[in-house]
Scaffold this active site. Structure first.
Site, PDB file in Angstrom:
ATOM      1  N   GLU A   1       2.926  -2.741 -15.105  1.00  0.00           N
ATOM      2  CA  GLU A   1       2.964  -2.746 -13.645  1.00  0.00           C
ATOM      3  C   GLU A   1       1.926  -3.747 -13.157  1.00  0.00           C
ATOM      4  O   GLU A   1       0.756  -3.434 -12.975  1.00  0.00           O
ATOM      5  CB  GLU A   1       2.687  -1.355 -13.078  1.00  0.00           C
ATOM      6  CG  GLU A   1       2.960  -1.290 -11.576  1.00  0.00           C
ATOM      7  CD  GLU A   1       2.765   0.081 -10.972  1.00  0.00           C
ATOM      8  OE1 GLU A   1       3.090   0.226  -9.784  1.00  0.00           O
ATOM      9  OE2 GLU A   1       2.285   1.001 -11.661  1.00  0.00           O
TER      10      GLU A   1
ATOM     11  N   HIS B   1       5.597  -3.762  -5.519  1.00  0.00           N
ATOM     12  CA  HIS B   1       4.427  -4.256  -4.781  1.00  0.00           C
ATOM     13  C   HIS B   1       4.759  -5.632  -4.198  1.00  0.00           C
ATOM     14  O   HIS B   1       4.094  -6.631  -4.473  1.00  0.00           O
ATOM     15  CB  HIS B   1       3.203  -4.299  -5.688  1.00  0.00           C
ATOM     16  CG  HIS B   1       2.727  -2.930  -6.096  1.00  0.00           C
ATOM     17  ND1 HIS B   1       1.889  -2.163  -5.313  1.00  0.00           N
ATOM     18  CD2 HIS B   1       3.014  -2.163  -7.177  1.00  0.00           C
ATOM     19  CE1 HIS B   1       1.660  -0.996  -5.915  1.00  0.00           C
ATOM     20  NE2 HIS B   1       2.343  -0.972  -7.034  1.00  0.00           N
TER      21      HIS B   1
ATOM     22  N   HIS C   1       9.129   2.279  -7.578  1.00  0.00           N
ATOM     23  CA  HIS C   1       8.814   3.292  -6.558  1.00  0.00           C
ATOM     24  C   HIS C   1       9.186   2.850  -5.123  1.00  0.00           C
ATOM     25  O   HIS C   1       8.364   2.394  -4.355  1.00  0.00           O
ATOM     26  CB  HIS C   1       7.371   3.776  -6.625  1.00  0.00           C
ATOM     27  CG  HIS C   1       6.290   2.747  -6.757  1.00  0.00           C
ATOM     28  ND1 HIS C   1       6.205   1.610  -5.982  1.00  0.00           N
ATOM     29  CD2 HIS C   1       5.203   2.718  -7.577  1.00  0.00           C
ATOM     30  CE1 HIS C   1       5.130   0.928  -6.312  1.00  0.00           C
ATOM     31  NE2 HIS C   1       4.502   1.581  -7.280  1.00  0.00           N
TER      32      HIS C   1
ATOM     33  N   ASP D   1       5.070   8.732 -11.531  1.00  0.00           N
ATOM     34  CA  ASP D   1       3.970   7.805 -11.221  1.00  0.00           C
ATOM     35  C   ASP D   1       2.638   8.538 -11.359  1.00  0.00           C
ATOM     36  O   ASP D   1       1.678   8.266 -10.645  1.00  0.00           O
ATOM     37  CB  ASP D   1       4.123   7.214  -9.812  1.00  0.00           C
ATOM     38  CG  ASP D   1       3.234   5.997  -9.578  1.00  0.00           C
ATOM     39  OD1 ASP D   1       2.820   5.365 -10.560  1.00  0.00           O
ATOM     40  OD2 ASP D   1       2.923   5.693  -8.406  1.00  0.00           O
TER      41      ASP D   1
END
EC number: 3.5.1.25
Length: 396
Positions: free
Chosen positions: A133, A199, A220, A282
């Site tokens: 990530e 992101h 997410h 998460d």
């Protein structure tokens, strides 16, 4: 041989009442409804489920830690602790997930993962590869990611990583709008690694370009993502609207009921095909503990967080900092808040992630020939037993 009898077996299409499953050498050999006709002996143990639900093991493709440990601790014991912790809540396989870091820490992660995978022999949830990530993220959507290490895709960096560690990387999350991100995604696709957009400050056209180059999973949904924005008075669809609109993009949901409250969960389930929704925890290191203060990332240079109201936050409350959810909580939340059925919720945590990982013929369903990753739980989704590859790794 092992037989589990008198179970309510959950399948993608419904529940098989009073079913039984037989297991041999870690694989499912039969799935049947009706009275069990087998013979109990030293070579054929029988477990009476007494009406409990029997589900495929939960597959968590985005998890950072649990039980007081984080994968970014870069310690083998931390990996094993996390695997044992999440197995208690029904997770039978997972992707250890990194955080944005310097290159040296990332390289250490690869070495520790390989050591931990060798030692994690049916002690807890199995490891299916790493989820990287970051660090190629949009600064404006960093959330709790450490801004010191956020950067644009660097071919010299990622080509070295791919050359040495591609076999243990299952997926890599990045922002598709960054300079060099599309070429990066194409390289991941060439190597069979999932490119996930996350992101990100991308607008619709950038998300579409990302999809065309390999970004087909949303990290997410809603968290760390741009929404509708205006430029020169014109409205532009952000990453959130784009991922909802484009059927070809699978979406992750942190279904703890806090990252995504009830209206959002219902909206997503109304708009996205059920087969495209994947539940994730998460989870950070405080998952499965009663801690009120913790650290996101490594104990050496991670970010301090507070735990309150069932979620991790930065101390200034400006952002969530991962979740403290476990897989069982995801199922309960989806049934209660999103108003979907138990088989639908289970599918989002079993067969759907298995498909995304390309392992749908091995795990994610209760069927003959599949690996015996199984979970027994009651009507309140309280886990009673967890099995990995035919071995019980947790018994309440």
């Amino acid at each position: 041989m092992l037989s589990i009898i008198n179970a309510q077996i959950i399948t993608p299409v419904g529940i098989l009442e009073k079913g039984f499953v037989t297991i041999k050498e870690g694989l499912i050999t039969a799935v049947t409804a009706g009275d069990f006709k087998g013979v109990s002996s030293a070579n054929n143990a029988v477990v009476d489920a007494q009406g409990l639900f029997l589900s495929p093991g939960f597959i968590d493709i985005h998890v950072h830690g649990g039980g007081g440990a984080d994968f970014m601790d870069n310690e083998v014991d931390a990996y094993l602790q996390i695997a044992k912790t999440h197995a208690q809540f029904g997770t039978t396989s997972l992707l250890p997930t990194t955080l944005t870091s310097d290159t040296e820490s990332l390289l250490t992660t690869f070495e520790v993962y390989q050591q931990a995978q060798l030692l994690n022999k049916q002690q807890g949830a199995s490891f299916l590869g790493l989820h990287l990530e970051g660090p190629y993220f949009a600064m404006a959507q960093r959330g709790a990611q450490d801004p010191r290490y956020i950067r644009n895709p660097n071919p010299q960096e990622y080509e070295y990583i791919l050359a040495h560690y591609k076999s243990i990387i299952a997926r890599w999350s990045a922002a598709p709008e960054l300079p060099g991100a599309l070429a990066f995604a194409r390289r991941l696709r060439e190597e069979g690694i999932i490119a996930a957009l996350g992101h990100t400050d991308a607008v619709y056209e950038e998300v579409l370009a990302g999809l065309e180059n390999g970004f087909n999973l949303a990290t997410h949904l809603y968290s760390g993502m741009s929404g509708m924005t205006r430029k020169n008075a014109y409205r532009y669809a952000g990453a959130i609207e784009s991922c909802l609109l484009i059927d070809a993009i699978d979406v992750e949901l942190i279904a703890d009921g806090i990252h995504l409250p009830e209206p959002f969960l219902k909206l997503i389930c109304k708009v996205k095909p059920a087969d495209s929704i994947i539940l994730i925890t998460d989870a950070m290191r405080a998952a499965g503990t009663t801690a009120t203060k913790s650290i996101l990332g490594s104990t050496k240079d991670g970010v301090e967080v507070v735990i309150e109201g069932g979620v991790a936050k930065l101390p200034d409350r400006s952002s969530f900092a991962g979740s403290v959810a476990t897989a069982d909580r995801l199922i309960r939340t989806m049934m209660q808040a999103a108003a979907i059925s138990l088989p639908q919720a289970i599918k989002m945590l079993t067969s759907n992630p298995a498909r995304v990982l390309g392992r749908q013929h091995e795990i994610g369903a209760i069927a003959e020939g599949m690996q015996a990753d199984l979970v027994l739980f009651d009507k309140d989704i309280i886990i009673q037993r967890t099995m990995v590859a035919g071995k019980w790794v947790f018994e309440r």
